[in-house]
Design a protein around this motif. Structure first.
Motif, PDB file in Angstrom:
ATOM      1  N   ILE A 145       0.845  -1.199   0.000  1.00  0.00           N
ATOM      2  CA  ILE A 145       0.000   0.000   0.000  1.00  0.00           C
ATOM      3  C   ILE A 145       0.882   1.251   0.000  1.00  0.00           C
ATOM      4  CG2 ILE A 145      -1.693   1.324   1.316  1.00  0.00           C
ATOM      5  CD1 ILE A 145      -2.875  -1.253   2.282  1.00  0.00           C
ATOM      6  N   TRP A 146       1.914   1.222   0.796  1.00  0.00           N
ATOM      7  CA  TRP A 146       2.859   2.350   0.871  1.00  0.00           C
ATOM      8  C   TRP A 146       3.433   2.657  -0.508  1.00  0.00           C
ATOM      9  CZ3 TRP A 146       5.035   5.995   4.065  1.00  0.00           C
ATOM     10  CH2 TRP A 146       6.305   6.457   3.742  1.00  0.00           C
ATOM     11  N   GLY A 147       3.896   1.601  -1.175  1.00  0.00           N
ATOM     12  CA  GLY A 147       4.479   1.775  -2.503  1.00  0.00           C
ATOM     13  C   GLY A 147       3.467   2.368  -3.468  1.00  0.00           C
ATOM     14  N   ALA A 148       2.244   1.838  -3.428  1.00  0.00           N
ATOM     15  CA  ALA A 148       1.196   2.320  -4.330  1.00  0.00           C
ATOM     16  C   ALA A 148       0.850   3.777  -4.030  1.00  0.00           C
ATOM     17  CB  ALA A 148      -0.043   1.438  -4.209  1.00  0.00           C
ATOM     18  N   LEU A 149       0.810   4.109  -2.741  1.00  0.00           N
ATOM     19  CA  LEU A 149       0.457   5.480  -2.332  1.00  0.00           C
ATOM     20  C   LEU A 149       1.452   6.500  -2.844  1.00  0.00           C
ATOM     21  CD1 LEU A 149      -0.667   5.436   1.403  1.00  0.00           C
ATOM     22  CD2 LEU A 149      -1.954   6.158  -0.590  1.00  0.00           C
ATOM     23  N   ARG A 150       2.709   6.085  -2.938  1.00  0.00           N
ATOM     24  CA  ARG A 150       3.724   7.045  -3.376  1.00  0.00           C
ATOM     25  C   ARG A 150       3.597   7.302  -4.874  1.00  0.00           C
ATOM     26  NH1 ARG A 150       8.740   8.043   0.065  1.00  0.00           N
ATOM     27  NH2 ARG A 150       7.341   9.548   0.959  1.00  0.00           N
ATOM     28  N   GLN A 151       2.887   6.398  -5.596  1.00  0.00           N
ATOM     29  CA  GLN A 151       2.712   6.635  -7.026  1.00  0.00           C
ATOM     30  C   GLN A 151       1.469   7.471  -7.303  1.00  0.00           C
ATOM     31  OE1 GLN A 151       2.830   2.759  -8.733  1.00  0.00           O
ATOM     32  NE2 GLN A 151       4.990   2.505  -8.227  1.00  0.00           N
ATOM     33  N   ASP A 152       0.311   6.956  -6.920  1.00  0.00           N
ATOM     34  CA  ASP A 152      -0.906   7.750  -7.115  1.00  0.00           C
ATOM     35  C   ASP A 152      -1.933   7.337  -6.065  1.00  0.00           C
ATOM     36  OD1 ASP A 152      -1.799   5.297  -7.855  1.00  0.00           O
ATOM     37  OD2 ASP A 152      -2.010   5.746  -9.975  1.00  0.00           O
ATOM     38  N   LEU A 153      -3.101   7.983  -6.118  1.00  0.00           N
ATOM     39  CA  LEU A 153      -4.118   7.707  -5.109  1.00  0.00           C
ATOM     40  C   LEU A 153      -5.226   6.844  -5.712  1.00  0.00           C
ATOM     41  CD1 LEU A 153      -4.405  11.204  -3.408  1.00  0.00           C
ATOM     42  CD2 LEU A 153      -3.173   9.209  -2.617  1.00  0.00           C
ATOM     43  N   SER A 154      -4.847   5.794  -6.436  1.00  0.00           N
ATOM     44  CA  SER A 154      -5.855   4.980  -7.116  1.00  0.00           C
ATOM     45  C   SER A 154      -6.861   4.371  -6.139  1.00  0.00           C
ATOM     46  CB  SER A 154      -5.139   3.873  -7.891  1.00  0.00           C
ATOM     47  OG  SER A 154      -5.793   2.659  -7.720  1.00  0.00           O
ATOM     48  N   PRO A 155      -8.105   4.194  -6.584  1.00  0.00           N
ATOM     49  CA  PRO A 155      -9.134   3.593  -5.723  1.00  0.00           C
ATOM     50  C   PRO A 155      -8.794   2.153  -5.335  1.00  0.00           C
ATOM     51  CG  PRO A 155     -10.111   4.515  -7.719  1.00  0.00           C
ATOM     52  CD  PRO A 155      -8.639   4.610  -7.893  1.00  0.00           C
ATOM     53  N   VAL A 156      -7.870   1.523  -6.083  1.00  0.00           N
ATOM     54  CA  VAL A 156      -7.469   0.165  -5.718  1.00  0.00           C
ATOM     55  C   VAL A 156      -6.876   0.174  -4.304  1.00  0.00           C
ATOM     56  CG1 VAL A 156      -5.970  -1.773  -6.313  1.00  0.00           C
ATOM     57  CG2 VAL A 156      -7.044  -0.438  -8.110  1.00  0.00           C
ATOM     58  N   ILE A 157      -6.166   1.249  -3.962  1.00  0.00           N
ATOM     59  CA  ILE A 157      -5.600   1.358  -2.619  1.00  0.00           C
ATOM     60  C   ILE A 157      -6.719   1.441  -1.579  1.00  0.00           C
ATOM     61  CG2 ILE A 157      -4.024   2.642  -1.148  1.00  0.00           C
ATOM     62  CD1 ILE A 157      -2.850   3.853  -3.684  1.00  0.00           C
ATOM     63  N   ALA A 158      -7.798   2.157  -1.957  1.00  0.00           N
ATOM     64  CA  ALA A 158      -8.939   2.231  -1.032  1.00  0.00           C
ATOM     65  C   ALA A 158      -9.483   0.832  -0.764  1.00  0.00           C
ATOM     66  CB  ALA A 158     -10.022   3.126  -1.612  1.00  0.00           C
ATOM     67  N   ALA A 159      -9.561   0.024  -1.827  1.00  0.00           N
ATOM     68  CA  ALA A 159     -10.059  -1.342  -1.668  1.00  0.00           C
ATOM     69  C   ALA A 159      -9.122  -2.150  -0.775  1.00  0.00           C
ATOM     70  CB  ALA A 159     -10.202  -1.999  -3.036  1.00  0.00           C
ATOM     71  N   ALA A 160      -7.812  -2.035  -1.039  1.00  0.00           N
ATOM     72  CA  ALA A 160      -6.841  -2.777  -0.228  1.00  0.00           C
ATOM     73  C   ALA A 160      -6.901  -2.321   1.229  1.00  0.00           C
ATOM     74  CB  ALA A 160      -5.439  -2.584  -0.788  1.00  0.00           C
ATOM     75  N   SER A 161      -6.996  -0.997   1.441  1.00  0.00           N
ATOM     76  CA  SER A 161      -7.065  -0.475   2.805  1.00  0.00           C
ATOM     77  C   SER A 161      -8.318  -0.982   3.508  1.00  0.00           C
ATOM     78  CB  SER A 161      -7.109   1.051   2.796  1.00  0.00           C
ATOM     79  OG  SER A 161      -5.990   1.557   2.152  1.00  0.00           O
ATOM     80  N   THR A 162      -9.424  -0.988   2.771  1.00  0.00           N
ATOM     81  CA  THR A 162     -10.673  -1.450   3.369  1.00  0.00           C
ATOM     82  C   THR A 162     -10.544  -2.893   3.835  1.00  0.00           C
ATOM     83  OG1 THR A 162     -11.844   0.026   1.893  1.00  0.00           O
ATOM     84  CG2 THR A 162     -13.151  -1.636   3.016  1.00  0.00           C
ATOM     85  N   ILE A 163      -9.908  -3.725   2.994  1.00  0.00           N
ATOM     86  CA  ILE A 163      -9.733  -5.131   3.376  1.00  0.00           C
ATOM     87  C   ILE A 163      -8.845  -5.235   4.619  1.00  0.00           C
ATOM     88  CG2 ILE A 163      -8.693  -7.312   2.662  1.00  0.00           C
ATOM     89  CD1 ILE A 163      -9.642  -6.710  -0.154  1.00  0.00           C
ATOM     90  N   LEU A 164      -7.774  -4.449   4.607  1.00  0.00           N
ATOM     91  CA  LEU A 164      -6.841  -4.460   5.740  1.00  0.00           C
ATOM     92  C   LEU A 164      -7.563  -4.083   7.030  1.00  0.00           C
ATOM     93  CD1 LEU A 164      -3.688  -4.761   5.996  1.00  0.00           C
ATOM     94  CD2 LEU A 164      -3.592  -2.295   5.974  1.00  0.00           C
ATOM     95  N   VAL A 165      -8.330  -2.994   6.967  1.00  0.00           N
ATOM     96  CA  VAL A 165      -9.045  -2.506   8.151  1.00  0.00           C
ATOM     97  C   VAL A 165     -10.118  -3.505   8.573  1.00  0.00           C
ATOM     98  CG1 VAL A 165     -10.573  -0.707   9.019  1.00  0.00           C
ATOM     99  CG2 VAL A 165      -8.594  -0.093   7.628  1.00  0.00           C
ATOM    100  N   ALA A 166     -10.868  -4.000   7.585  1.00  0.00           N
ATOM    101  CA  ALA A 166     -11.936  -4.951   7.897  1.00  0.00           C
ATOM    102  C   ALA A 166     -11.353  -6.165   8.606  1.00  0.00           C
ATOM    103  CB  ALA A 166     -12.657  -5.373   6.622  1.00  0.00           C
ATOM    104  N   PHE A 167     -10.197  -6.618   8.124  1.00  0.00           N
ATOM    105  CA  PHE A 167      -9.580  -7.795   8.739  1.00  0.00           C
ATOM    106  C   PHE A 167      -9.182  -7.508  10.185  1.00  0.00           C
ATOM    107  CE2 PHE A 167      -6.054 -10.665   9.653  1.00  0.00           C
ATOM    108  CZ  PHE A 167      -6.663 -11.870   9.359  1.00  0.00           C
ATOM    109  N   THR A 168      -8.562  -6.338  10.413  1.00  0.00           N
ATOM    110  CA  THR A 168      -8.169  -5.983  11.781  1.00  0.00           C
ATOM    111  C   THR A 168      -9.386  -5.944  12.703  1.00  0.00           C
ATOM    112  OG1 THR A 168      -6.390  -4.635  10.886  1.00  0.00           O
ATOM    113  CG2 THR A 168      -6.965  -4.278  13.184  1.00  0.00           C
ATOM    114  N   LEU A 169     -10.451  -5.280  12.242  1.00  0.00           N
ATOM    115  CA  LEU A 169     -11.648  -5.169  13.083  1.00  0.00           C
ATOM    116  C   LEU A 169     -12.260  -6.540  13.327  1.00  0.00           C
ATOM    117  CD1 LEU A 169     -13.285  -1.900  11.714  1.00  0.00           C
ATOM    118  CD2 LEU A 169     -11.813  -2.231  13.697  1.00  0.00           C
TER     119      LEU A 169
END
Lengths: 266, 278
Positions: free
Chosen positions: A227-251
């Motif tokens: 996610i870090w690597g992707a964030l440094r390139q652009d703010l694609s919605p794919v990162i939002a999807a990955a972040s959502t999965i990450l957060v959902a898993f933690t919760l």
């Protein structure tokens, strides 16, 4: 009067206003990410013009994301196992040992928690550069075990302090070996502490970014590194999807842990 | 004689099980950190020139200044916003308190990158905040809210708020409400009761939380790196850059040593005056 809820009067309204604003401030970004991950806008327009699962499909289509998630899970499980095992042994020494420098030892065990992560990250990076452990699973696990260790020790020490040692002694008097008594009497009695330790240790590793950035290689990355690597390139919605999965898993892990803890403690 | 011989053994009673953890921390924590710090006085040649360079070069001095400034502002804003929340949280009916606590915990445990990403999107030129403000006619040009210290401050305040609220909440909860009633009975007005009773009694919690947030902010890496800019760096980013991109280990270690010293000194203050971390 200031600490009596019913007598706050106008002040209560003001306090509630700030509290609600802060709660929104804390909550909105998280909801926002989840909403964007289902939104159709490539440019992250909000509110999204329509809803889609496209970003999740893109995520699933790219094997590197899946690999990263698997690496994260592997590193997390191994670090948690190691941290809990070492933490359990260390806790016995901290709680029952009668040796000089026990306070110092405890302080050392908790230091990884308070040291700025960047200092540890750079230090372990330097060491692993020399011994060739950068970009390896072993390197990841060792570094994350150090970071997770204090979070494993604290709950185990707490529950071991609350356990009456005479019960274990009674088992030994009844003919159990000291090891048997520990395995069959003490461990089950402190299982909630062990369980919390495992969950905390896993989540520390699962969410860890800074050390992982230094440790990662193009071939071996955890999910946060990706996610870090992707964030440094652009703010694609794919990162939002990955972040959502990450957060959902933690919760999910936290909710499951809370439920399980309630069941075990019965 | 026999008693003498057993003394050293008794001094180490029960130490054995700590050995594996001690070995792990010695090999992969103490030794790497210490040898990193040694590099700051050994590379490129023995001496203190790395430290001299850090303080004398305006770029580096600027980074130190930025770091302390941001940490200070973040701490102050978090205290101002967090105090009312902690106060109400300590006295509100349990069912509301549970909800507010749940929100705080969820936010704390949400992945840092995910939260920072949210702010990158929210604060960008075409982000929700700017477009909303423009639609409302409050501004005509998008504000530069990200890629500068404003963005860093907003993002870090967001992350640090729970760390202020929770200790403050604990310390306000521990105050006996009757002391405030006594103040009122003795004729203190609300403002006086707040200033002379509630505030002093909750000060240890505020100081403990504030100090912790200040220390954490000093060493923060991820949020400043993503919401800030290369021209307004903070200390942790500078360390990473010196080591990873510029391969200047001497200077990087010196910066790391400064961060470490300040952090440990502030924690020592906290333990000395507020009885450790709770």
């Amino acid at each position: 009067m200031l600490l009596t809820y019913r007598h706050l009067g106008g002040l209560g309204v003001a306090l509630w206003a700030v509290t609600i604003l802060v709660c929104l401030f804390l909550l909105v970004p998280i909801v926002f990410i989840a909403a964007l991950s289902f939104g159709s806008s490539q440019w992250l327009v909000f509110p999204p013009p329509s809803w889609t699962l496209r970003w999740y499909r893109e995520l699933a289509a790219d094997p590197r994301w899946l690999e990263a998630a698997l690496t994260s899970a592997k590193v997390g499980l191994l670090s948690a196992a190691l941290a809990v095992l070492l933490g359990l042994m260390a806790s016995f020494a901290l709680v029952r040992g009668r040796f000089r420098g026990r306070g110092l030892l405890k302080a050392l065990f908790l230091t990884p928690m308070v040291l700025p992560v960047i200092v540890f990250a750079v230090a372990i990076y330097a060491l692993f550069l020399r011994v060739g452990l950068n970009g390896t699973l072993v390197g990841f696990v060792l570094a994350h075990t150090v970071l997770a260790f204090p979070f494993a020790v604290i709950p185990i020490v707490n529950s071991l302090e609350g356990f009456d040692k005479s019960i274990e002694d009674a088992a030994v008097l009844c003919g159990a070996s000291p090891l048997q008594a520990k395995l069959k009497i003490t461990l089950p009695a402190i299982r909630i502490g062990l369980f919390s330790a495992a969950v905390f240790a896993f989540l520390i590793s699962w969410d860890e970014v800074v050390v992982a950035i230094f440790m990662a290689s193009p071939d071996l990355q955890t999910l946060p590194v990706r996610i870090w690597g992707a964030l440094r390139q652009d703010l694609s919605p794919v990162i939002a999807a990955a972040s959502t999965i990450l957060v959902a898993f933690t919760l999910l892990v936290m909710a499951a842990a809370a439920l399980l803890r309630r069941r075990i403690s019965r | 004689m026999a008693a003498n011989a057993s003394v050293p053994r008794r001094q180490w009673r029960g130490f054995g099980p700590a050995v594996p953890a001690l070995v792990l921390l010695a090999l992969f924590f103490v030794i790497p950190v210490v040898s990193l710090l040694l590099r700051s006085i050994l590379e490129p040649e023995p001496g203190l020139q790395n430290y001299a360079e850090l303080f004398a070069t305006s770029t580096y001095a600027r980074v130190l200044y930025n770091t302390f400034l941001v940490a200070f502002v973040v701490t102050a804003v978090s205290l101002l916003l967090g105090y009312p929340v902690a106060w109400l949280l300590a006295i509100m009916p349990q069912r509301y308190a549970n909800l507010v606590l749940a929100i705080i915990l969820v936010s704390m445990w949400t992945n840092l990158l995910a939260r920072t990403y949210a702010w990158m999107v929210l604060l960008q030129r075409t982000g929700v905040i700017n477009t909303t403000l423009m639609k409302l006619g409050l501004i005509s040009e998008p504000l530069a809210l990200v890629k500068n210290l404003t963005g860093v401050t907003i993002g870090m305040t967001y992350i640090m708020l729970p760390f202020i609220i929770l200790p403050l909440y604990a310390s306000i909860r521990a105050i006996d409400p009757t002391t405030l009633q006594a103040a009122a009975l003795c004729g203190a007005g609300r403002w006086q009761a707040f200033r002379r009773v509630l505030l002093p009694l909750s000060a240890p919690g505020a100081a403990a939380g504030g100090l912790m947030v200040f220390v954490m902010s000093l060493g923060y890496f991820v949020t400043p790196a993503l919401l800030g800019s290369a021209s307004q760096m903070m200390l942790a980013e500078m360390i990473a850059q010196l080591v990873q991109s510029l391969l200047n280990w001497g200077l990087g270690s010196a910066a790391a040593f400064i961060l470490l010293t300040v952090t440990l000194a502030l924690y020592a203050v906290q333990i000395r005056f507020f009885g450790g971390m709770r």
